[in-house]
Design a protein around this motif. Structure first.
Motif, short mmCIF file in Angstrom:
data_model
loop_
_atom_site.label_atom_id
_atom_site.label_comp_id
_atom_site.label_asym_id
_atom_site.label_seq_id
_atom_site.Cartn_x
_atom_site.Cartn_y
_atom_site.Cartn_z
N VAL A 1 0.84 -1.20 0.00
CA VAL A 1 0.00 0.00 0.00
C VAL A 1 0.88 1.25 0.00
O VAL A 1 0.64 2.19 -0.78
CB VAL A 1 -0.97 0.01 1.21
CG1 VAL A 1 -1.60 1.37 1.41
CG2 VAL A 1 -2.03 -1.06 1.05
N ILE A 2 1.91 1.25 0.83
CA ILE A 2 2.81 2.40 0.89
C ILE A 2 3.49 2.60 -0.46
O ILE A 2 3.60 3.72 -0.96
CB ILE A 2 3.86 2.22 2.01
CG1 ILE A 2 3.17 2.15 3.39
CG2 ILE A 2 4.93 3.31 1.97
CD1 ILE A 2 2.37 3.37 3.75
N GLU A 3 3.93 1.52 -1.07
CA GLU A 3 4.58 1.60 -2.38
C GLU A 3 3.62 2.17 -3.44
O GLU A 3 3.99 3.03 -4.23
CB GLU A 3 5.06 0.21 -2.81
CG GLU A 3 5.68 0.16 -4.19
CD GLU A 3 6.02 -1.25 -4.64
OE1 GLU A 3 6.44 -1.39 -5.79
OE2 GLU A 3 5.85 -2.20 -3.86
N LEU A 4 2.39 1.69 -3.44
CA LEU A 4 1.40 2.18 -4.40
C LEU A 4 1.07 3.65 -4.18
O LEU A 4 0.88 4.40 -5.15
CB LEU A 4 0.14 1.32 -4.36
CG LEU A 4 0.30 -0.11 -4.90
CD1 LEU A 4 -0.95 -0.92 -4.60
CD2 LEU A 4 0.59 -0.09 -6.38
N LEU A 5 0.98 4.06 -2.92
CA LEU A 5 0.71 5.47 -2.63
C LEU A 5 1.86 6.37 -3.09
O LEU A 5 1.64 7.44 -3.65
CB LEU A 5 0.44 5.67 -1.14
CG LEU A 5 -0.89 5.11 -0.64
CD1 LEU A 5 -0.97 5.18 0.88
CD2 LEU A 5 -2.06 5.84 -1.28
N ARG A 6 3.11 5.91 -2.88
CA ARG A 6 4.27 6.67 -3.35
C ARG A 6 4.26 6.77 -4.88
O ARG A 6 4.51 7.82 -5.45
CB ARG A 6 5.57 6.02 -2.89
CG ARG A 6 5.93 6.34 -1.48
CD ARG A 6 7.36 5.90 -1.17
NE ARG A 6 7.50 5.79 0.26
CZ ARG A 6 7.94 4.71 0.90
NH1 ARG A 6 8.29 3.65 0.24
NH2 ARG A 6 8.02 4.71 2.21
N MET A 7 3.98 5.64 -5.51
CA MET A 7 3.94 5.60 -6.97
C MET A 7 2.85 6.54 -7.49
O MET A 7 3.06 7.25 -8.49
CB MET A 7 3.67 4.17 -7.45
CG MET A 7 3.97 3.94 -8.89
SD MET A 7 3.67 2.23 -9.42
CE MET A 7 4.36 1.26 -8.13
N ASN A 8 1.72 6.57 -6.83
CA ASN A 8 0.63 7.46 -7.22
C ASN A 8 1.06 8.92 -7.14
O ASN A 8 0.77 9.71 -8.03
CB ASN A 8 -0.60 7.20 -6.35
CG ASN A 8 -1.81 7.95 -6.82
OD1 ASN A 8 -2.10 7.99 -8.01
ND2 ASN A 8 -2.52 8.54 -5.88
N GLU A 9 1.77 9.27 -6.07
CA GLU A 9 2.27 10.64 -5.92
C GLU A 9 3.27 10.99 -7.01
O GLU A 9 3.24 12.08 -7.57
CB GLU A 9 2.89 10.84 -4.53
CG GLU A 9 1.88 10.94 -3.42
CD GLU A 9 0.90 12.08 -3.61
OE1 GLU A 9 1.31 13.21 -3.95
OE2 GLU A 9 -0.30 11.83 -3.43
N GLU A 10 4.15 10.05 -7.33
CA GLU A 10 5.13 10.29 -8.40
C GLU A 10 4.43 10.48 -9.74
O GLU A 10 4.82 11.35 -10.53
CB GLU A 10 6.12 9.12 -8.49
CG GLU A 10 7.10 9.08 -7.35
CD GLU A 10 8.07 7.91 -7.46
OE1 GLU A 10 8.34 7.43 -8.57
OE2 GLU A 10 8.56 7.47 -6.40
N LEU A 11 3.41 9.70 -10.00
CA LEU A 11 2.66 9.84 -11.25
C LEU A 11 1.95 11.19 -11.31
O LEU A 11 1.91 11.83 -12.36
CB LEU A 11 1.65 8.71 -11.40
CG LEU A 11 2.24 7.34 -11.73
CD1 LEU A 11 1.16 6.26 -11.65
CD2 LEU A 11 2.85 7.34 -13.12
N LYS A 12 1.40 11.62 -10.18
CA LYS A 12 0.74 12.93 -10.14
C LYS A 12 1.75 14.05 -10.45
O LYS A 12 1.46 14.96 -11.23
CB LYS A 12 0.13 13.20 -8.76
CG LYS A 12 -1.17 12.48 -8.50
CD LYS A 12 -1.68 12.85 -7.13
CE LYS A 12 -2.91 12.08 -6.74
NZ LYS A 12 -3.36 12.41 -5.38
#
Length: 105
Positions: A78-89
């Motif tokens: 979950v933490i990895e996906l949230l970080r990835m989401n922020e990077e994509l944003k």
């Protein structure tokens, strides 16, 4: 299970099943069963997160993170996906800003 939600995850589950060693075209019954389990899990976690958030009055991503905190695999995913989401944003915002600048020239 309603027919509308019955096919919500089937394509993704089919690919995941194949990736984990199943045949390329798994039985529809197997996909349906997994889809039902996934949907029930999502419902359960959402209800639990809503109960956690009711104290604050606002449902947030952190409520789901709180629920999986004791399961290291889920938590770190979950933490990895949230970080990835922020990077994509950030990347999308930078890309959009670059396009706007080019259009203005």
């Amino acid at each position: 299970m309603s027919t509308k939600r019955k096919r919500m995850f089937s394509k993704d589950l089919k690919h995941m099943m194949y990736g984990f060693g199943d045949v390329r075209e798994p039985l529809h019954e197997s996909i349906d069963l997994l889809e039902e389990l996934v949907f029930e899990y999502i419902q359960e976690m959402t209800l639990k997160a809503a109960q956690v958030s009711s104290k604050r009055g606002k449902f947030q991503t952190e409520d789901l993170v709180f629920l999986v905190r004791k399961d290291p695999k889920k938590y770190y995913r979950v933490i990895e996906l949230l970080r990835m989401n922020e990077e994509l944003k950030k990347a999308k915002k930078a890309f959009d800003e670059t396009n706007v600048e080019e259009e203005e020239e």
